[in-house]
Design an enzyme around this catalytic site. Structure first.
Site, short mmCIF file in Angstrom:
data_model
loop_
_atom_site.label_atom_id
_atom_site.label_comp_id
_atom_site.label_asym_id
_atom_site.label_seq_id
_atom_site.Cartn_x
_atom_site.Cartn_y
_atom_site.Cartn_z
N GLU A 131 101.56 37.97 -87.89
CA GLU A 131 101.76 36.53 -87.72
C GLU A 131 102.23 35.95 -89.05
OE1 GLU A 131 98.40 34.23 -86.38
OE2 GLU A 131 99.65 32.50 -85.99
N MET A 265 92.80 37.61 -88.97
CA MET A 265 93.89 37.61 -87.99
C MET A 265 93.43 38.20 -86.67
SD MET A 265 96.94 36.82 -87.31
CE MET A 265 97.54 37.06 -85.64
N GLU A 266 93.79 37.50 -85.59
CA GLU A 266 93.26 37.78 -84.26
C GLU A 266 94.01 38.85 -83.47
OE1 GLU A 266 94.81 34.87 -85.18
OE2 GLU A 266 96.06 34.08 -83.56
N ASN A 267 94.69 39.80 -84.09
CA ASN A 267 95.41 40.84 -83.36
C ASN A 267 94.59 41.36 -82.18
OD1 ASN A 267 97.20 40.92 -85.77
ND2 ASN A 267 95.40 41.88 -86.68
N GLU A 300 88.22 34.17 -84.76
CA GLU A 300 89.16 35.23 -84.38
C GLU A 300 88.82 35.77 -82.99
OE1 GLU A 300 91.64 35.12 -86.21
OE2 GLU A 300 90.69 34.15 -87.93
N GLU A 322 95.64 27.08 -82.62
CA GLU A 322 94.78 26.92 -83.80
C GLU A 322 93.85 25.71 -83.69
OE1 GLU A 322 94.21 29.25 -85.55
OE2 GLU A 322 95.99 30.54 -85.44
N1 TRP Z 1 96.11 33.28 -86.87
C1 TRP Z 1 95.28 33.39 -88.05
C2 TRP Z 1 94.06 32.54 -87.77
O1 TRP Z 1 94.01 31.40 -87.89
C3 TRP Z 1 95.96 32.90 -89.28
C4 TRP Z 1 96.63 33.93 -90.13
C5 TRP Z 1 96.10 35.05 -90.59
C6 TRP Z 1 97.91 33.87 -90.69
N2 TRP Z 1 96.98 35.70 -91.42
C7 TRP Z 1 98.09 34.98 -91.49
C8 TRP Z 1 98.93 32.97 -90.60
C9 TRP Z 1 99.24 35.21 -92.21
C10 TRP Z 1 100.08 33.18 -91.31
C11 TRP Z 1 100.25 34.30 -92.10
O2 TRP Z 1 93.11 32.92 -87.28
ZN ZN Z 2 93.23 30.84 -85.89
#
Ligand code: TRP
Ligand code: ZN
Length: 866
Positions: A131, A265-267, A300, A322
């Site tokens: 992301e 990060m929510e992968n 997450e 978000e």
């Molecule tokens: N989606 C992630 C969150 O809010 C945010 C995020 C994690 C992100 N790593 C990143 C956004 C790197 C931009 C770039 O939970």
């Molecule tokens: Zn988020």
């Protein structure tokens, strides 16, 4: 530089078009090697209806060493291929009719990747961050969130652990196969490989699915991962109970890595975390760290539904996932801990970060309509204001309406890439409420200023409200918004005179009348901070003290105390004679109020920060003087301590927590009150108690609390050496060691201390946490960063320029330290602007930083058009 600036591409919401191909499955075969990883991709797709003959445009830049392209197994003739800096295009004429498979093979160099984006190495561990647009650094792909497919991933490499999204299909030495049955966009792809160990757990969903949980950490860190695992289980339970949302795979993996640009990060099925948001032990983490770990693990996890199962159509819709997910994690924390404390903390964060953003050159709406670099829009406005807007929606439609709307949202949009329009439509359809005007909260930037005037006559109270939102870049005129004003009327004896209610303001000016009142009430307005606005009303100290003592709404009580302290600080900062009697008396009552939650009392004891005072002055049209603000705050703290020495000393002893350390809310509350009290006492006890606490403390909360005070007093030498000796090998503790020395330093020394620390071998600046610790520490030292001689600005700019080529996301994000520059005096403005212009002129400056500094420099133009 000019040429680059001209070739800059702006992405516009208005330009959105669906992708002209439909993708069904993506197969990746990744052979891992630090400097030559091979990525083979097979993508099943077909032209979208009506799009036959279209060129196939894939994202992917110069970092991809393209070895092979084939369609249905046949190599593509090079004359049909076109590459530029950011894409690979296959001519429509070369594409088979009907469904086809595209195969590519690229070689990439993770070891050379310092950006923490795409595939990179962190402490020898392969990991990814996709992301928002990182997948295009791994393979050629339509790297946009509305293109969703199932994924099959084969990983090869002589590494003990090989992880990807979804369910494990095959695991043998040197090889792993994963299948993710839930169609997802590329930004949710992840892989992790390396020497990791699992702290395992289990969860049974309410429909009986057995889920294997794992928190993966480096060998030796297992004993610090237990709290994260417990937090995950609580999150899974809560989402079932409160939102009726179950987990949907056989495994849920969390991995902690040391080099990470954001929090986590929510992968899908494979969350990757900054190790500071996983690893915790009493000796190394503070109460605040524990609370944040619990909240971010939840955040997450909650994304699995609000983000993954329902994702965003395009990145303009970022707050769809978000804002909602922040709203959900805030609810979770209020349910698990103290709702009142959580609300106050969230409002403090909102004001410190989002109001600040809204009032400066970087102001933008929760749903922007243009960007140059999307990574610059992961902001307090998108996240925190995005959550506030949902809180208002809920006030408007009620708890039941909210529940119905959310059920409809999950029903209607599961498996889709949705928009803010879709989100608002489910509220309209579920509740019948017209949200046309409400939508402005999503499309308009700026913090409304709400003025309230009271008129009292013969038992009738009239409240005249006026709203006005100052212009923001690109948005000169701001129509009136719907503003939810939660209100209470309090009688002279402290009793509520009328049932609490929520006023809905929809006009620029609007009056509300309350009749038949026996006596003139005190108005408690904006209870619970019912709308993200600035409320302006005339109030004397006596009324503030009354609300602080009697309001039934804990937020409003805290707010009244805050205003009392702010008034005292504003008087002191402007050189007016001290007039602290009301504040001192109110503080005394707070200190003696053994019935109140210690955490709330601690929040009431904290004086507004220097940045907050500066922001208030600026919004009142007064140029803030950082040194005067610093002196005024120090002075006021000392006067409060002198006035209440005996009460404070007693409370300090009584709030000691015995027994083993527990990170739960009750114990943390006592520690927070004790440290707030210590902060005041340190103004008059010569630092004796802080020294004793640092030496005796068995946990990091008290150690850091004491250390911060010692740094402020210039007495931290021995303590810092002791901490360094004990924790030199612990990165997370050493981050605290770096940051506290700058953040709490006497402002006149801050930049020099930062410079000395930056010269240490332990200042591993490429590590985002370490860089943030030092630079963020300086930015948090208000009078230090804004030192009149420009030393703070210059030091900071030098390091942004060093960081930018290595990690543009971090450099751009940290550049927001300058966003308040227009509010200061001529001398400071000139220094800050010079620093920004130097950055702007840097050869090869990233798109990320270029956009940020250009927006900030533009604030200096007389007629700002955005
Ligand atoms: N989606 C992630 C969150 O809010 C945010 C995020 C994690 C992100 N790593 C990143 C956004 C790197 C931009 C770039 O939970
Ligand atoms: Zn988020």
């Amino acid at each position: 530089m000019t040429a680059r600036a001209e070739s800059r591409t702006v992405t516009l919401l208005a330009d959105y078009r669906p992708y002209p191909f439909r993708l069904t499955e993506t197969r990746l075969d990744v052979t891992l090697s630090p400097d030559a990883t091979l990525v083979r991709a097979g993508i099943d797709m077909a032209a979208a209806p009506g799009a036959a003959g279209a060129d196939l445009v894939l994202d992917g830049g110069k970092g991809l060493d393209l070895r092979h392209v084939a369609l249905n197994g046949a190599p593509v003739d090079p004359t049909h291929l076109r590459r530029d800096d950011e894409t690979l295009t296959i001519a429509g004429a070369a594409l088979p009719v009907g469904p086809f498979t595209l195969e590519t093979e690229v070689r990439i160099d993770p070891a050379a990747n310092t950006s923490c984006e795409g595939l990179y190495l962190s402490g020898g561990i392969f990991c990814t961050q996709c992301e928002a647009e990182g997948f295009r650094h791994i393979t050629f792909y339509p790297d946009r969130p509305d293109v969703m497919t199932t994924f099959r991933v084969t990983m090869r490499g002589d590494l003990p652990v090989l992880l990807s999204n979804g369910n494990p299909i095959r695991q043998e030495p040197g090889l792993a196969e994963w299948h993710d049955p839930w169609p997802k966009p590329s930004y949710l792809f992840a892989l992790v490989a390396g020497d990791l160990v699992a702290v395992p757990g289990r969860f049974t969903t309410r429909s009986g699915r057995e889920v294997a949980l794992n928190v993966w950490v480096r060998p030796g860190d297992q004993d610090r991962a237990g709290f994260a695992l417990e937090s995950l289980v609580k999150s899974m339970e809560w989402d079932e109970q409160v939102y009726g949302r179950e987990y949907d795979l056989d495994v849920f993996n969390i991995v902690a890595v040391d080099d990470f640009n954001m929090g986590a990060m929510e992968n899908k099925g494979l969350n990757i975390f900054n190790s500071k948001l996983v690893l915790a032990s009493p000796e190394t983490a503070t109460d605040t760290d524990y609370e944040r770990i619990e909240a971010v693990i939840a955040h997450e996890y909650f994304h699995n539904w609000t983000g993954n199962r329902i994702t965003c159509r395009d990145w303009f819709q970022l707050c769809l996932k978000e804002g909602l997910t922040v709203y959900r994690d805030q609810q979770f924390t209020s349910d698990l801990r103290s709702a009142a404390v959580k609300r106050i903390e969230d409002v403090q964060t909102l004001r410190a970060r989002q109001f600040r953003e809204d009032q400066g050159p970087l102001a933008h709406p929760p749903r922007p309509d243009r960007y140059e670099e999307i990574n610059n829009f992961y902001t307090a406005t998108v996240y925190e204001k995005g959550a506030e807007v949902i809180g208002m929606l809920r006030l408007l439609v009620g708890d039941e309406g909210y529940a119905r709307a959310l059920d409809l949202y999950f029903d209607r949009h599961d498996g889709q890439a949705a928009t803010i329009e879709d989100w608002l439509a489910v509220f309209q359809d579920a509740t019948g409420r017209d949200l046309t005007q409400f939508k402005r909260w999503y499309t308009d930037a700026g913090t409304p200023i709400l003025t309230m005037q009271e008129h009292w006559q013969d038992g009738t109270l009239t409240l005249d409200f006026a709203q006005e939102t100052p212009p923001t870049p690109g948005q000169p005129d701001k129509p009136a918004r719907v503003i939810t004003v939660a209100l209470g009327l309090i009688g002279p004896d402290g009793a509520e005179l009328a049932p609490a209610r929520v006023l809905e303001m929809t006009e620029a000016r609007q009056s509300f009348t309350f009749e038949g009142l026996a006596a003139r009430p005190v108005v408690s307005a904006l209870r619970g901070f019912s709308a993200p606005v600035i409320l302006r009303r005339q109030m004397d100290d006596a009324t503030r003290a009354f609300l602080l003592a009697h309001d039934s709404d804990p937020f409003a009580r805290w707010e009244a105390g805050r205003e009392l302290a702010m008034a005292a600080l504003l008087r002191a900062a402007s050189g007016a004679p001290a007039e602290d009697a009301a504040l001192i008396e109110a503080m005394g009552r707070m200190l003696a109020d053994e019935g109140a939650d210690p955490a709330l009392r601690a929040l009431c004891l904290h004086l507004p920060g220097e940045e907050e005072v500066a922001a208030r002055l600026a919004s009142d049209g007064i140029t803030p003087d950082p040194d005067a603000i610093h002196a005024a705050r120090e002075d006021l703290a000392r006067r409060l301590a002198q006035a209440h020495e005996v009460l404070l000393a007693g409370l300090y002893e009584r709030m000691a927590v015995d027994g083993p350390y527990r990170p739960d809310a009750p114990d943390a509350a006592r520690r927070s009150l004790r440290l707030a009290v210590l902060g005041l006492l340190s103004r008059i006890d010569g630092g004796a108690r802080a020294r004793a606490l640092f030496d005796a403390a068995g946990n990091m909360t008290e150690r850091m609390g004491a250390l911060s005070i010692l740094v402020r007093l210039g007495q931290a030498g021995a303590a810092l050496r002791a901490m360094e000796a004990q924790f030199a090998a612990n990165r997370l503790v050493m981050d605290k060691w770096f940051s506290v020395q700058v953040m709490a330093a006497p402002p006149a020394d801050a930049a020099r201390i930062a410079r000395d620390l930056a010269a240490l071998p332990a200042f591993d600046w490429r590590n985002p946490n370490r860089f943030r610790a030092l630079l963020g520490g300086l930015a948090a030292n208000h009078a230090g960063f804004h030192a009149a001689d420009g030393s703070g600005y210059r030091f900071y700019a030098d390091w942004l320029m060093r960081m930018d080529p290595a990690n543009p996301q971090i450099a751009a994000r940290m550049s927001t330290a300058y966003e308040t520059w227009p509010r200061y005096d001529e001398g400071r403005r000139a220094q800050a602007l010079a620093a920004l212009k130097e950055i702007a002129a840097m050869e090869g400056l990233s798109r990320n930083s270029r956009e940020m500094v250009a927006r900030m420099i533009a604030a200096g133009r007389p007629q700002d058009e955005g």
